[in-house]
Write a protein that holds these residues in place. Structure first.
Motif, PDB file in Angstrom:
ATOM      1  N   ALA A  43      13.082  71.808  -5.918  1.00 10.72           N
ATOM      2  CA  ALA A  43      12.025  72.813  -5.873  1.00 10.72           C
ATOM      3  C   ALA A  43      12.005  73.652  -7.144  1.00 10.72           C
ATOM      4  CB  ALA A  43      12.212  73.711  -4.651  1.00 10.72           C
ATOM      5  N   ASP A  44      13.018  73.439  -8.010  1.00  8.69           N
ATOM      6  CA  ASP A  44      13.095  74.183  -9.267  1.00  8.69           C
ATOM      7  C   ASP A  44      12.431  73.392 -10.385  1.00  8.69           C
ATOM      8  OD1 ASP A  44      14.584  76.172  -8.006  1.00  8.69           O
ATOM      9  OD2 ASP A  44      16.474  75.125  -8.396  1.00  8.69           O
ATOM     10  N   ALA A  52      19.273  74.045 -12.169  1.00  8.50           N
ATOM     11  CA  ALA A  52      18.306  73.605 -11.161  1.00  8.50           C
ATOM     12  C   ALA A  52      19.071  73.013  -9.989  1.00  8.50           C
ATOM     13  CB  ALA A  52      17.345  72.574 -11.741  1.00  8.50           C
ATOM     14  N   VAL A  53      18.638  73.338  -8.779  1.00  8.83           N
ATOM     15  CA  VAL A  53      19.254  72.776  -7.575  1.00  8.83           C
ATOM     16  C   VAL A  53      18.591  71.432  -7.284  1.00  8.83           C
ATOM     17  CG1 VAL A  53      19.684  73.071  -5.121  1.00  8.83           C
ATOM     18  CG2 VAL A  53      19.777  75.057  -6.661  1.00  8.83           C
ATOM     19  N   ARG A 132       8.384  65.795 -11.991  1.00  4.98           N
ATOM     20  CA  ARG A 132       8.164  65.892 -10.552  1.00  4.98           C
ATOM     21  C   ARG A 132       8.915  67.058  -9.925  1.00  4.98           C
ATOM     22  NH1 ARG A 132       9.770  60.534  -7.783  1.00  4.98           N
ATOM     23  NH2 ARG A 132       9.494  61.863  -5.983  1.00  4.98           N
ATOM     24  N   MET A 133       9.677  67.758 -10.713  1.00  3.04           N
ATOM     25  CA  MET A 133      10.424  68.889 -10.177  1.00  3.04           C
ATOM     26  C   MET A 133       9.503  70.079  -9.981  1.00  3.04           C
ATOM     27  SD  MET A 133      13.970  68.468 -12.367  1.00  3.04           S
ATOM     28  CE  MET A 133      14.673  69.969 -11.677  1.00  3.04           C
ATOM     29  N   GLY A 134       9.937  71.011  -9.163  1.00  2.00           N
ATOM     30  CA  GLY A 134       9.129  72.190  -8.889  1.00  2.00           C
ATOM     31  C   GLY A 134       8.005  71.925  -7.920  1.00  2.00           C
ATOM     32  N   GLY A 135       8.138  70.872  -7.110  1.00  2.00           N
ATOM     33  CA  GLY A 135       7.121  70.581  -6.099  1.00  2.00           C
ATOM     34  C   GLY A 135       5.926  69.820  -6.617  1.00  2.00           C
ATOM     35  N   GLN A 180       7.365  67.200   1.296  1.00  2.00           N
ATOM     36  CA  GLN A 180       8.417  67.985   1.946  1.00  2.00           C
ATOM     37  C   GLN A 180       9.122  68.857   0.922  1.00  2.00           C
ATOM     38  OE1 GLN A 180      11.220  65.680   4.136  1.00  2.00           O
ATOM     39  NE2 GLN A 180      12.689  67.360   4.271  1.00  2.00           N
ATOM     40  N   ILE A 181       9.285  70.124   1.228  1.00  2.00           N
ATOM     41  CA  ILE A 181      10.028  71.021   0.357  1.00  2.00           C
ATOM     42  C   ILE A 181      11.508  70.700   0.498  1.00  2.00           C
ATOM     43  CG2 ILE A 181      10.609  73.422  -0.149  1.00  2.00           C
ATOM     44  CD1 ILE A 181       7.898  74.180   1.042  1.00  2.00           C
ATOM     45  N   PRO A 182      12.203  70.398  -0.610  1.00  2.00           N
ATOM     46  CA  PRO A 182      13.627  70.082  -0.509  1.00  2.00           C
ATOM     47  C   PRO A 182      14.380  71.155   0.248  1.00  2.00           C
ATOM     48  CG  PRO A 182      12.815  69.638  -2.714  1.00  2.00           C
ATOM     49  CD  PRO A 182      11.706  70.334  -1.979  1.00  2.00           C
ATOM     50  N   GLY A 183      15.205  70.726   1.175  1.00  4.22           N
ATOM     51  CA  GLY A 183      15.986  71.653   1.977  1.00  4.22           C
ATOM     52  C   GLY A 183      15.306  72.090   3.249  1.00  4.22           C
ATOM     53  N   GLN A 184      14.037  71.663   3.465  1.00  6.16           N
ATOM     54  CA  GLN A 184      13.307  72.023   4.673  1.00  6.16           C
ATOM     55  C   GLN A 184      12.778  70.758   5.332  1.00  6.16           C
ATOM     56  OE1 GLN A 184      10.265  74.927   3.975  1.00  6.16           O
ATOM     57  NE2 GLN A 184      11.590  76.270   2.766  1.00  6.16           N
ATOM     58  N   PRO A 185      12.564  70.763   6.670  1.00  8.64           N
ATOM     59  CA  PRO A 185      12.045  69.577   7.350  1.00  8.64           C
ATOM     60  C   PRO A 185      10.607  69.300   6.956  1.00  8.64           C
ATOM     61  CG  PRO A 185      12.133  71.443   8.846  1.00  8.64           C
ATOM     62  CD  PRO A 185      12.832  71.880   7.592  1.00  8.64           C
TER      63      PRO A 185
END
Length: 679
Positions: A43-44, A52-53, A132-135, A180-185
């Motif tokens: 998402a970063d 960045a995570v 592709r990072m940051g959504g 899907q947002i990384p870390g969320q369903p």
């Protein structure tokens, strides 16, 4: 087709095909993937020097005793925290998510690449491009609106309109999923249905009949319609309102055209309308190769304050090379699905991951992964992977160990015209044939080009006969020759050598679908070219001689008849010209298979000096002569009045019309021991 042991004749046509086959003994990308997916996302945004995570997700569709995840040494990155490796078991349905931190060391760092390995399976690879990072997921495809009036392209596109038998069911529409947002369903697209609006919310509702056409440009610059794709009509409501309102949903026709009827509107003025294309229906979903991603979508520009009535969106063309490939992958799967529907098979849904890290099929996910160069450059590869889906869901498709020492450089794979181990030849050979059939039947109307694999002619293969049934190209060629109507036995091995059998695809599929080759409860369909022959013998016994001849042509020996005249009585010592006399003979079938067809035995006089022959009569042996059986009969024969005077022997030749494909075509005739004088 030419037998694999004989010299390959270099006709002009064969030289062209040989050129197309060049390199086909090199390793191919393996086509059955492992039952675990791995994806990377963040998402970063990738900024030089800023941590960045990175999220890593492993998702299993089947029990796996041992899996190994590895992040490749990242070029242009420094991992400062978290795991770059993972090893352990996974249960069916289990999802493991972990994270790491990495710092880009430049403004343009390289892709992060990872793989997951399951023993005795292939690697499943994935990558994360910094773009592709940051959504910024690629499924948000752009659309260029090239016509805002009437659909002027419809007539020009009629020539490529699909043709299928009436009654083929069309797909039900399905919602797309948001990235899907990384870390969320994962979550469904947030929509407000028109039917959910409360009284007063749609005071300006109007009746709408929206029409248009969704298209893309293929690599030849030809506009293609999106075949049976989901299309939605929306009313755009800016935040902080109740959200966009979906007014109607439907599907395009076989040429990309759509018509949607709806009743929707805004509070105080006409609805702000747009249409959305979603590559997700009950047959196929096309999405980027990432667990975090939703379906590819594309939308038109918004029509503000519509007055209702007929609203023509015109022709909408999806732009961008990656999007174009996704559109083509959708169309190819729809074509394959509808082809199977014409023979009565209702196929389950597949997911196409595009662009994938390789081209393969994963049975447990019912997913096809396609590299970016495949949907156009070699559409038979997409059809091939769908063939895996057909074979695996409707029959049996063994999942062999590709990493077996054959054709495994640089990665585990398989070769088109080299022997492999286990059931690879069948698992890959039948999808090769399926892909060639789809290409042959639809190339003209769909314009794929001539890049499909050819199985009319095989290259010269320098392998022992015992290895030929382990070559997937040979399996595909046998299936092709059973199917096609061309007689391309080019080595002229003798009478009866022909392969224009012209069995239909339906007949071959009927055997694969319904023949049970064993008493094993878990083995109920053919999984080798030999078990297919057994099924063909049971289902197509009237053609088994020709079927065996096709097998023999490719060096695989199957039971065949061998008819010959075994006995002929001696003639009278003298035969005046014009004489009619009775001649007895015996014909045997010394082969190990029955004779499908009736055949003729011809009787001749053979001059003992110059070997000139004169036909004096025939007799017919009925069809279905069993292996080992014989037939003895006497017939009246006539010495023609024009026969030259001289000394002759009698000769009887079984199958003189060459209608029986035999294991030995050289032993059909017998001569009498005695002679006669014609005067």
């Amino acid at each position: 087709m030419s037998p694999v042991f004989n010299t390959f004749k270099k006709t002009a046509r064969e030289i062209a095909i040989a050129a197309a086959l060049a390199g086909l003994c090199a390793p191919l990308q393996a086509n059955i993937g492992p039952p675990v997916k791995v994806s990377l996302a963040s998402a970063d945004t990738a900024r030089r020097g800023e941590p960045a995570v990175i999220y890593v997700v492993l998702q299993a569709a089947a029990d796996v005793d041992h899996a190994e995840y590895n992040l490749a040494p990242p070029a242009g990155w420094q991992v400062i925290e978290g795991a770059t490796q993972w090893t352990g078991p996974l249960k069916a349905g289990q999802r493991i998510e972990f994270q790491m931190k990495a710092i880009p060391l430049s403004d343009e760092p390289g892709e992060l690449q990872a793989s997951l390995r399951v023993p005795n399976q292939l690697e499943y690879k994935t990558s994360l491009n910094p773009d592709r990072m940051g959504g910024q997921f690629p499924e948000k495809a752009g659309v260029e609106e090239i016509s805002t009036g009437k659909n002027t392209d419809r007539a020009a596109e009629e020539a490529i309109e699909a043709r299928f038998e009436p009654g083929v069911p069309l797909p039900e529409p399905a919602n797309a999923t948001e990235p899907q947002i990384p870390g969320q369903p994962a979550k469904e697209t947030a929509i407000l249905e028109a039917s959910r609006s409360t009284k007063g919310q749609r005071a300006a509702a109007v009746s709408i009949n929206a029409s248009g056409r969704f298209t893309y440009l293929d690599d030849n610059g030809v506009r293609r319609g999106l075949r049976n794709a989901t299309v939605e009509l929306w009313n755009e409501n800016p935040a902080p309102s109740f959200g966009d309102e979906r007014c109607a949903v439907g599907i395009t026709d076989a040429n990309g055209n759509f018509t949607l009827g709806a009743n929707c509107g805004d509070f105080f003025d006409g609805p702000d309308l747009f249409v959305k294309l979603i590559l997700n229906n009950s047959i196929v979903e096309v999405k980027p190769d990432s667990i975090f991603s939703g379906s590819y979508t594309a939308r038109s520009a918004t029509r503000l304050n519509s007055a209702g009535g007929n609203v023509a969106f015109g022709t909408l063309t999806v732009t961008g090379t990656s999007n174009r490939g996704a559109m083509q992958a959708h169309n190819l799967v729809m074509r394959a699905h509808q082809f199977m529907a014409t023979i009565g098979e209702s196929m389950s849904k597949v997911t196409v991951n595009f662009p994938g890290q390789g081209t393969f099929y994963v049975p447990v996910f019912a997913s096809i992964s396609v590299t970016s160069d495949r949907p156009f450059g070699d559409e038979s590869a997409v059809f091939h992977e769908y063939g895996h889906h057909v074979l695996g869901t409707k029959a049996e498709s063994p999942s062999p160990d590709y990493a077996n020492g054959n054709c495994d450089e640089p990665d585990p794979g398989h070769c088109l015209f080299q022997p492999e181990l286990g059931r690879i030849s069948w698992t890959e050979g039948w999808p090769n044939y399926f892909g060639a059939v789809l290409h042959e039947r639809h190339n003209v109307e769909d314009g794929y080009g001539t890049t499909s694999r050819q199985f009319e002619t095989t290259p010269t293969l320098d392998f022992a006969a015992s290895e030929l049934d382990n070559i997937e190209g040979v399996i595909a060629a046998i299936l092709w020759d059973l199917d096609d109507a061309a007689n391309d036995d080019q080595n002229e091995l003798g009478a009866g050598r022909r392969d224009n059998l012209n069995l239909s695809f339906n007949q071959i599929w009927n055997v694969i679908r319904n023949f049970d080759p064993s008493s094993d409860l878990f083995h109920n369909h053919p999984t080798s070219i030999h078990e297919l022959w057994e099924g063909l013998r049971e289902f197509e016994i009237g053609s088994i001689n020709r079927i065996s001849e096709v097998y023999r042509e490719h060096g695989i020996v199957k039971p065949q008849p061998d008819v010959r005249a075994s006995v002929i009585e001696n003639p009278p010592s003298q035969l005046p010209r014009g004489t009619v006399f009775t001649l007895s003979s015996t014909v045997r079938n010394d082969g190990n298979e029955r004779v499908n067809s009736a055949f003729t035995t011809r009787f001749r006089l053979v001059n003992t000096v110059n070997n000139a022959v004169v036909t004096i009569g025939t007799r017919t042996i009925a069809a279905n002569m069993a292996a080992g059986a014989s037939s003895t009969a006497a017939v009246n024969v006539t010495v023609p009045t024009t026969t030259p005077i001289g000394t002759y022997r009698l000769r009887a030749c079984a199958d003189s019309g060459s209608v029986v494909p035999e294991s030995d075509e050289t032993d059909n005739c017998i001569d009498s021991t005695g002679t006669t004088v014609v005067q």
